[in-house]
Structure formats: structure tokens, C-alpha cells
Design a protein around this motif. Structure first.
Motif, PDB file in Angstrom:
ATOM      1  N   ILE A   1       0.827  -1.209   0.000  1.00  0.00           N
ATOM      2  CA  ILE A   1       0.000   0.000   0.000  1.00  0.00           C
ATOM      3  C   ILE A   1       0.862   1.260   0.000  1.00  0.00           C
ATOM      4  O   ILE A   1       0.702   2.114  -0.881  1.00  0.00           O
ATOM      5  CB  ILE A   1      -0.993  -0.028   1.176  1.00  0.00           C
ATOM      6  N   PRO A   2       1.794   1.446   0.953  1.00  0.00           N
ATOM      7  CA  PRO A   2       2.634   2.648   0.859  1.00  0.00           C
ATOM      8  C   PRO A   2       3.484   2.683  -0.399  1.00  0.00           C
ATOM      9  O   PRO A   2       3.803   3.766  -0.896  1.00  0.00           O
ATOM     10  CB  PRO A   2       3.500   2.585   2.124  1.00  0.00           C
ATOM     11  N   ALA A   3       3.818   1.519  -0.955  1.00  0.00           N
ATOM     12  CA  ALA A   3       4.588   1.511  -2.203  1.00  0.00           C
ATOM     13  C   ALA A   3       3.774   2.114  -3.337  1.00  0.00           C
ATOM     14  O   ALA A   3       4.283   2.900  -4.143  1.00  0.00           O
ATOM     15  CB  ALA A   3       5.008   0.081  -2.547  1.00  0.00           C
ATOM     16  N   ARG A   4       2.488   1.762  -3.408  1.00  0.00           N
ATOM     17  CA  ARG A   4       1.624   2.318  -4.458  1.00  0.00           C
ATOM     18  C   ARG A   4       1.394   3.812  -4.237  1.00  0.00           C
ATOM     19  O   ARG A   4       1.393   4.601  -5.189  1.00  0.00           O
ATOM     20  CB  ARG A   4       0.303   1.564  -4.486  1.00  0.00           C
TER      21      ARG A   4
ATOM     22  N   ALA B   1     -10.531  -3.009  -2.400  1.00  0.00           N
ATOM     23  CA  ALA B   1     -11.871  -3.511  -2.093  1.00  0.00           C
ATOM     24  C   ALA B   1     -12.714  -3.665  -3.351  1.00  0.00           C
ATOM     25  O   ALA B   1     -13.485  -4.626  -3.480  1.00  0.00           O
ATOM     26  CB  ALA B   1     -12.560  -2.572  -1.109  1.00  0.00           C
ATOM     27  N   ASP B   2     -12.580  -2.738  -4.292  1.00  0.00           N
ATOM     28  CA  ASP B   2     -13.366  -2.796  -5.524  1.00  0.00           C
ATOM     29  C   ASP B   2     -12.821  -3.825  -6.508  1.00  0.00           C
ATOM     30  O   ASP B   2     -13.537  -4.262  -7.413  1.00  0.00           O
ATOM     31  CB  ASP B   2     -13.377  -1.425  -6.209  1.00  0.00           C
ATOM     32  N   GLY B   3     -11.552  -4.183  -6.326  1.00  0.00           N
ATOM     33  CA  GLY B   3     -10.912  -5.114  -7.245  1.00  0.00           C
ATOM     34  C   GLY B   3     -10.760  -6.509  -6.674  1.00  0.00           C
ATOM     35  O   GLY B   3     -11.756  -7.193  -6.411  1.00  0.00           O
TER      36      GLY B   3
ATOM     37  N   LEU C   1      -5.651  10.880   1.273  1.00  0.00           N
ATOM     38  CA  LEU C   1      -6.548  10.618   0.154  1.00  0.00           C
ATOM     39  C   LEU C   1      -5.985   9.572  -0.802  1.00  0.00           C
ATOM     40  O   LEU C   1      -6.724   8.724  -1.322  1.00  0.00           O
ATOM     41  CB  LEU C   1      -6.842  11.918  -0.602  1.00  0.00           C
ATOM     42  N   GLN C   2      -4.679   9.616  -1.026  1.00  0.00           N
ATOM     43  CA  GLN C   2      -4.067   8.608  -1.898  1.00  0.00           C
ATOM     44  C   GLN C   2      -4.124   7.225  -1.256  1.00  0.00           C
ATOM     45  O   GLN C   2      -4.370   6.217  -1.935  1.00  0.00           O
ATOM     46  CB  GLN C   2      -2.619   8.989  -2.220  1.00  0.00           C
ATOM     47  N   THR C   3      -3.904   7.163   0.060  1.00  0.00           N
ATOM     48  CA  THR C   3      -3.989   5.884   0.764  1.00  0.00           C
ATOM     49  C   THR C   3      -5.414   5.341   0.704  1.00  0.00           C
ATOM     50  O   THR C   3      -5.638   4.155   0.450  1.00  0.00           O
ATOM     51  CB  THR C   3      -3.541   6.044   2.223  1.00  0.00           C
ATOM     52  N   GLU C   4      -6.385   6.219   0.932  1.00  0.00           N
ATOM     53  CA  GLU C   4      -7.792   5.806   0.842  1.00  0.00           C
ATOM     54  C   GLU C   4      -8.116   5.289  -0.557  1.00  0.00           C
ATOM     55  O   GLU C   4      -8.839   4.294  -0.711  1.00  0.00           O
ATOM     56  CB  GLU C   4      -8.701   6.982   1.186  1.00  0.00           C
ATOM     57  N   ARG C   5      -7.578   5.952  -1.555  1.00  0.00           N
ATOM     58  CA  ARG C   5      -7.836   5.542  -2.941  1.00  0.00           C
ATOM     59  C   ARG C   5      -7.317   4.125  -3.180  1.00  0.00           C
ATOM     60  O   ARG C   5      -8.006   3.294  -3.796  1.00  0.00           O
ATOM     61  CB  ARG C   5      -7.161   6.525  -3.895  1.00  0.00           C
ATOM     62  N   VAL C   6      -6.120   3.829  -2.688  1.00  0.00           N
ATOM     63  CA  VAL C   6      -5.554   2.495  -2.863  1.00  0.00           C
ATOM     64  C   VAL C   6      -6.394   1.452  -2.128  1.00  0.00           C
ATOM     65  O   VAL C   6      -6.682   0.373  -2.664  1.00  0.00           O
ATOM     66  CB  VAL C   6      -4.095   2.454  -2.371  1.00  0.00           C
TER      67      VAL C   6
END
Length: 208
Positions: A35-38, A102-104, A92-97
Motif C-alpha cells: 500500500i505505501p509503495a503504491r 476492495a473494488d478489485g 486521500l491517496q492511501t484511501e484511494r488504494v
């Protein structure tokens, strides 16, 4: 249906052990360091720096970003860095990931205030692992083999940073049971029993 299991764990509560074990039992991917990598890739920050300054020390990460003087603008170009914008942008970027997971493909997500991010999704199970401070300390010392007072200082700092992150960004106490479907004192049970409980709860939610 795949779904997602979020695991919030206080220091010494065994999140790093329970999370991967639950994922393996359910045949799901365990999401932690990826997650932090993305997030780092999207913000143009070295992965090592993002990993060292993930969720619990978000302000530390943004001191690094601030030293760059600017950051990418999603609409193109760069925007000047301010402390308020920095932490919000990282969150916001962390939430997006987390939402993309969850969506994928779904999986087991450790930390990142994922229970608050994903909320009432029907395909999610939110789990909180906690326990009395002294028992968490005992467990952390046993796992690490480090001096007790050194671990105690780290535990206090880690607990305070996590609580501060969630309260500051989501206006809730991360230990409040209302945010979770399952709350377990993981210091009172063998971790394998904790894994069993989470797996059964996930299956009860139709996950995996």
C-alpha cells in the motif's frame, strides 16, 4: 464474492501475525507494504521513505515531501507543499488504494484506518485486535526479544501516533468498537484461535 477483511491492531496485539494467516486461510492476498509503495509511486516519493513514514507517522513523511518544495498536481504540473495539504493528500491517496483493493481483487488489509475508509460495505469485515497495555507489552517483548523498557517506549509512541492519525483524519477513536464487526482481545487467546475467529467471521460475511 471475494470481499475484504480490514484488521486494525494496536501495538503488540499481533496484527502482523494474524493478518497474513487469515489471508492464507481464506485464499486471499495480504495487503500491507504494497500500500505505501503504491502511494509513493503516485506521489513521486521513494518507496523506502514512504515505508518508513507510513500511517503511524504521516507527519514524518510529509516533512520529507515538504523538503522537496513541491509535489505533483493530479491535473498536471506541481503544487506548493503545505503541512495541511500534505497530510490530506497522503491520506486521500492511501484511501484511494484501499478502495481500489476492495473494488478489485479484495484481500486482507492491515492498518491504514481501512475500517473507516470502507465503512458499511456489505463485502467487508472490519476487525479490531487489542488488549491491556501490559499484556500487549509482554507479547511484543516475547516476539522481539528486545529490552522491555525500549519496547515500552516504542509501544507508547506507536499507540499515540495511531490514535492521533485516526482521530485527526476520521474524528473517531480507533479503539471504539462501533467501527468494527469483531473486536478481539488477542492477548487473552492464542493467536491461532484469533485467526480462527476472524476466518469464521469472514465466512459468515460471505467473504472468500
Amino acid at each position: 464474492m471475494s470481499g475484504v477483511v480490514t484488521v486494525s491492531a494496536s501495538y503488540g496485539a499481533g496484527g502482523a501475525e494474524v493478518g497474513p494467516a487469515v489471508a492464507a486461510r481464506l485464499g486471499m492476498v495480504f495487503h500491507d507494504r504494497a500500500i505505501p509503495a503504491r502511494v509513493a509511486g503516485r506521489l513521486g516519493i521513494p518507496v523506502a521513505e514512504a515505508e518508513a513514514n507510513d500511517e503511524t507517522v504521516a507527519r514524518g513523511l510529509w516533512r520529507i515531501v515538504a523538503s522537496l518544495g513541491s509535489m505533483p498536481d493530479p491535473m498536471g504540473g506541481v503544487v506548493p507543499v503545505t503541512e495541511q495539504l500534505d497530510e490530506r493528500t497522503f491520506r486521500l491517496q492511501t484511501e484511494r488504494v484501499v478502495r481500489e483493493i476492495a473494488d478489485g481483487p479484495g484481500g486482507v488489509v492491515l492498518g491504514r484506518a481501512a475500517a473507516m475508509v470502507l465503512g458499511e460495505r456489505p463485502d467487508a469485515l472490519h476487525v479490531r485486535l487489542d488488549g491491556p497495555a501490559e499484556r500487549r507489552l509482554d507479547a511484543a517483548v516475547a516476539r522481539s526479544g528486545r529490552p522491555r523498557e525500549e519496547v515500552r517506549r516504542e509501544m507508547r509512541a506507536n499507540d499515540a501516533a495511531r490514535v492521533g492519525y485516526v482521530r485527526r483524519n476520521y474524528r473517531v477513536d480507533p479503539a471504539a468498537p462501533g467501527s468494527y464487526h469483531l473486536v478481539v482481545d488477542s492477548t487473552a487467546l492464542p493467536l491461532q484461535t484469533v485467526v480462527d475467529l476472524v476466518v469464521e467471521a469472514a465466512r459468515g460475511r460471505g467473504i472468500a
